[in-house]
Design an enzyme around this catalytic site. Structure first.
Site, short mmCIF file in Angstrom:
data_model
loop_
_atom_site.label_atom_id
_atom_site.label_comp_id
_atom_site.label_asym_id
_atom_site.label_seq_id
_atom_site.Cartn_x
_atom_site.Cartn_y
_atom_site.Cartn_z
N CYS A 383 0.83 -1.20 0.00
CA CYS A 383 0.00 0.00 0.00
C CYS A 383 0.87 1.26 0.00
O CYS A 383 1.46 1.58 -1.01
CB CYS A 383 -1.00 -0.06 1.15
N HIS A 518 -3.75 -5.06 0.57
CA HIS A 518 -3.17 -5.58 1.82
C HIS A 518 -3.28 -7.10 1.86
O HIS A 518 -4.21 -7.65 2.44
CB HIS A 518 -3.92 -4.99 3.03
N GLU A 520 -1.72 -9.15 3.61
CA GLU A 520 -1.57 -9.71 4.96
C GLU A 520 -2.93 -10.03 5.60
O GLU A 520 -3.01 -10.87 6.49
CB GLU A 520 -0.77 -8.75 5.86
N1 GLN Z 1 -1.89 6.77 2.91
C1 GLN Z 1 -2.00 6.01 1.70
C2 GLN Z 1 -3.35 6.19 1.05
O1 GLN Z 1 -4.31 6.60 1.66
C3 GLN Z 1 -1.74 4.53 1.93
C4 GLN Z 1 -2.73 3.87 2.81
C5 GLN Z 1 -2.25 2.55 3.33
O2 GLN Z 1 -1.07 2.24 3.31
N2 GLN Z 1 -3.17 1.76 3.83
O3 GLN Z 1 -3.49 5.92 -0.13
#
Ligand code: GLN
Length: 546
Positions: A383, A518, A520
Site C-alpha cells: 500500500c 493488503h 496480509e
Molecule cells: N496513505 C495512503 C493512502 O491513503 C496509503 C494507505 C495505506 O497504506 N493503507 O493511499
C-alpha cells in the site's frame, strides 16, 4: 438451531479474549460445527477507521469493505471464516442507527432510552445476518465493570432470558496473578470480577483463567465454590509461546468439551477431534529448519499491534518455508537525518515497507526502498510501501526529480494522487477532498488482473484474476505509467478496467514487488498467502548469499 456464546473479560485488559474466542471457534469447527465470530466494541467511534494505530492497533478490513477491530483478524486466521461488516459493531454505530431512526420518526413518539431501544439494537445486531450457524461466538470488548460496556452486558443478559439457557452460554476470561511473596496464585480478583458480572445479572457458566503456572487443585475448587460453577468449568489458560498453540491447550483443558456439555451436545467423541492442522503449524513454528531476518520499515513500530496481520502473515511465510522469521522493526524517520543509519539494513535478508498514512517518515521509507533496490535485497512494499517504491523509481530510475504524493500537499509531479472516482463492480464511487474521513477510502475486496508471465502471476499460480482487500485514499497515477515502464518498472497487476495500478515489480532484481492492496489480511497459518511465502523464500535465498 443457532446457539450464542458470549465472551467477557475481567480483572485486566489484554488477556487475549480475541484469541480465546478465535481458538474456541476453531475447536468447535474441528468438531464439525459451523461457527461465526463477532465483536461488540463499547467505544463511541462508529468504527476504528479514524483511530490512530497507537490507540487501537491495526484496522482490519473485511471483503465487504468494513473497517473493523483487529480481533476479527484473529477470528479469520483461526477459523478461515471470512469476517463481514455485520461481525463488528460499536456503541457509536448502535447509537448512530438508533438516532437516525428516531429522526425518521420510527419510534412513533416514544421516549428513546438505553433500555429498551439501545439494548434492542444490540440484540438485533447479534442475532441478524446469520445463515444456519451452529454457534455464534460474540466477544464483548473492554473489561467487566466499564461504564460504557453496561448496555452490552444488559443486552446479552436479556438474550440469555429470551433465547433460553439452552441457547446461550457466558464465558468469562480472567487473570490469576501469582504473588511471589506469598508463593501463591490469587483467586480473589477473579471472584470479584465474576461477582461484578453477577451484579448486572449475568452468571458466568465457564471461567477461563489466564495464569503463568498450573492452577493447583485447591485454587480451582475455591474458584468453583465462590464463582458458582463446577470445578471442570474453571478452564486453565497457561501462557504459551505461540498463539497457534492455544486451540490445542484449550482442548486439553476441556474448554470445548465443557461448552458442548453445557449445551447437552457432547457426544463423547473427544478422541476423534482432529487438531492435526494445529499441531503441524505449531511444530513448524517451534522447530524451524533455519531463520531469516526481515526489516519492517514503518512508522508505528513502537506498538506492534499496529501491524498485527502483517507480523502474522510474515510468520505464515516462515511456516510455508519452514524457517523462523525474525522481525526487525525500524522507524523510517531514522533514515532521514543520517545516511549512516542505512547500515542497519545491511545484514537483513528482506526489507518490507508496510501501509501507512501521512508525511512523517515518508522520505525515510523512500531511502529504504532505494537501499533494497540498489543492493538487490528482496523488497516488499504494501500500500503506502508500494506508493513509496513508485516515487523512488520515478526519482532515481525515470529521472522525475519532483516525484511525490499529493497526500503530503500540492506537488509538481504527483506520482501518487487522490483517488476521486473508481468503479466497484458496475457502480461508480466518487469522492472529493472534502469528504468525511471515516469510511470514505477505497475499502474492501477489489479484483485485480495479473499480467501473464510476470513474477506476480507466477506467485499466484498463473491465475488471471485475483481479489485482494484495499484501504487507501491515494493511488499510483496512471499518467506516469509509460515513463515508469521505460525505466524498467513492470505494472504486473491492474484493476480490470486498466485504470488503477495494483501491483508493480522490477525485473532486474531478485524480488521487488509493490502491491496497492493488503495481502496480509487474507493470510492464514494453515494457508499462507503466496506473496508472503514467496517473499520469505527470496529472503532465504538472499541469506545463502551472505
Ligand atoms: N496513505 C495512503 C493512502 O491513503 C496509503 C494507505 C495505506 O497504506 N493503507 O493511499
Amino acid at each position: 438451531m443457532t446457539r450464542f456464546i458470549f465472551i467477557t473479560g475481567g480483572v485486566v485488559s489484554s488477556l487475549g479474549k480475541g484469541i480465546a474466542s478465535a481458538a474456541l471457534g476453531a475447536l468447535l469447527q474441528a468438531r464439525g460445527y459451523k461457527v461465526r465470530l463477532r465483536k461488540l466494541d463499547p467505544y463511541i467511534n462508529v468504527d476504528p477507521g479514524t483511530m490512530s494505530p497507537y490507540q487501537h492497533g491495526e484496522v482490519y478490513v473485511t471483503d465487504d469493505g468494513a473497517e473493523t477491530d483487529l480481533d476479527l483478524g484473529h477470528y479469520e486466521r483461526f477459523t478461515g471464516v471470512a469476517a463481514r461488516q455485520s461481525d463488528n459493531v460499536t456503541t457509536g454505530r448502535i447509537y448512530s442507527n438508533v438516532i437516525s431512526r428516531e429522526r425518521r420518526g420510527e419510534y412513533l413518539g416514544a421516549t428513546v432510552q438505553v433500555i429498551p431501544h439501545i439494548t434492542d439494537a444490540i440484540k438485533q445486531f447479534v442475532t441478524s445476518d446469520l445463515t444456519n450457524e451452529d454457534f455464534v461466538l460474540c466477544e464483548i470488548g473492554g473489561t467487566v465493570g466499564d461504564i460504557e460496556g453496561l448496555p452490552f452486558i444488559e443486552a446479552i443478559r436479556q438474550l440469555g432470558n429470551e433465547l433460553g439457557r439452552e441457547r446461550v452460554l457466558f464465558v468469562h476470561l480472567t487473570l490469576l496473578p501469582y504473588i511471589p511473596a506469598a508463593g501463591e496464585i490469587k483467586t480473589k480478583p477473579t471472584q470479584h470480577s465474576v461477582k461484578e458480572l453477577l451484579n448486572v445479572g449475568v452468571q458466568a457458566d465457564i471461567i477461563v483463567c489466564r495464569s503463568d503456572r498450573p492452577i493447583p487443585e485447591d485454587a480451582r475448587r475455591k474458584l468453583a465454590l465462590f464463582c458458582n460453577v463446577s470445578p471442570e468449568r474453571v478452564i486453565e489458560a497457561l501462557d504459551v509461546s505461540s498463539i497457534y498453540e492455544v486451540p490445542i491447550r484449550y482442548h486439553e483443558a476441556g474448554f470445548d468439551t465443557e461448552v458442548l456439555k453445557r449445551f447437552a451436545m457432547d457426544r463423547g467423541h473427544e478422541a476423534d477431534v482432529d487438531l492435526s492442522a494445529w499441531h503441524n503449524v505449531v511444530k513448524r513454528v517451534q522447530a524451524p529448519e533455519g531463520e531469516v531476518s526481515i526489516a519492517v520499515v514503518g512508522k508505528y513500530t513502537n506498538l506492534l499491534d499496529a501491524y498485527k496481520s502483517l507480523s502474522e502473515a510474515l510468520g505464515h511465510g516462515g511456516i510455508a518455508n519452514n524457517v523462523r522469521v525474525n522481525l526487525n522493526w525500524i522507524e523510517s524517520e531514522i533514515f532521514e537525518s543520517d545516511s549512516e543509519t542505512l547500515l542497519r539494513l545491511e545484514g537483513v535478508n528482506g526489507i518490507l515497507v508496510p501501509g501507512g498514512f501521512g508525511e512523517r517518515g515518508a522520505e525515510g521509507k523512500v531511502e529504504a526502498v532505494r537501499f533494497a533496490r540498489e543492493r538487490h535485497v528482496p523488497f516488499f512494499g504494501i500500500c503506502f510501501g508500494m506508493q513509496m517504491a513508485v516515487i523512488e523509481a520515478a526519482r532515481n530510475l525515470a529521472g522525475i526529480a519532483g516525484a511525490g504524493s499529493t497526500e503530503f500537499g500540492p506537488c509538481a509531479e504527483p506520482l501518487v494522487g487522490l483517488l476521486t472516482e473508481w468503479k466497484r463492480g458496475n457502480v461508480i464511487e466518487q469522492r472529493t477532498g472534502r469528504d468525511d474521513l471515516g469510511g470514505t477510502m477505497r475499502l474492501g475486496a477489489y479484483p485485480c488482473r495479473l499480467k501473464a508471465g510476470s513474477r506476480a502471476a507466477q506467485i499466484y499460480s498463473n491465475q488471471q484474476d485475483i481479489s485482494e482487500r484495499h484501504r487507501h485514499r491515494y493511488e499510483v497515477n496512471i499518467a506516469y505509467r509509460q515513463r515508469l515502464e521505460d525505466a524498467g518498472m513492470v505494472f504486473s497487476g491492474m484493476s480490470p478496467d486498466g485504470e488503477l495500478p495494483e501491483i508493480v515489480e522490477l525485473t532486474d532484481h531478485p524480488w521487488f514487488i509493490g502491491v496497492q492492496f493488503h495481502p496480509e489480511l487474507k493470510s492464514k497459518p494453515f494457508d499462507p498467502h503466496p506473496l508472503f511465502a514467496s517473499f520469505i523464500q527470496a529472503a532465504i535465498e538472499r541469506s545463502r548469499l551472505d
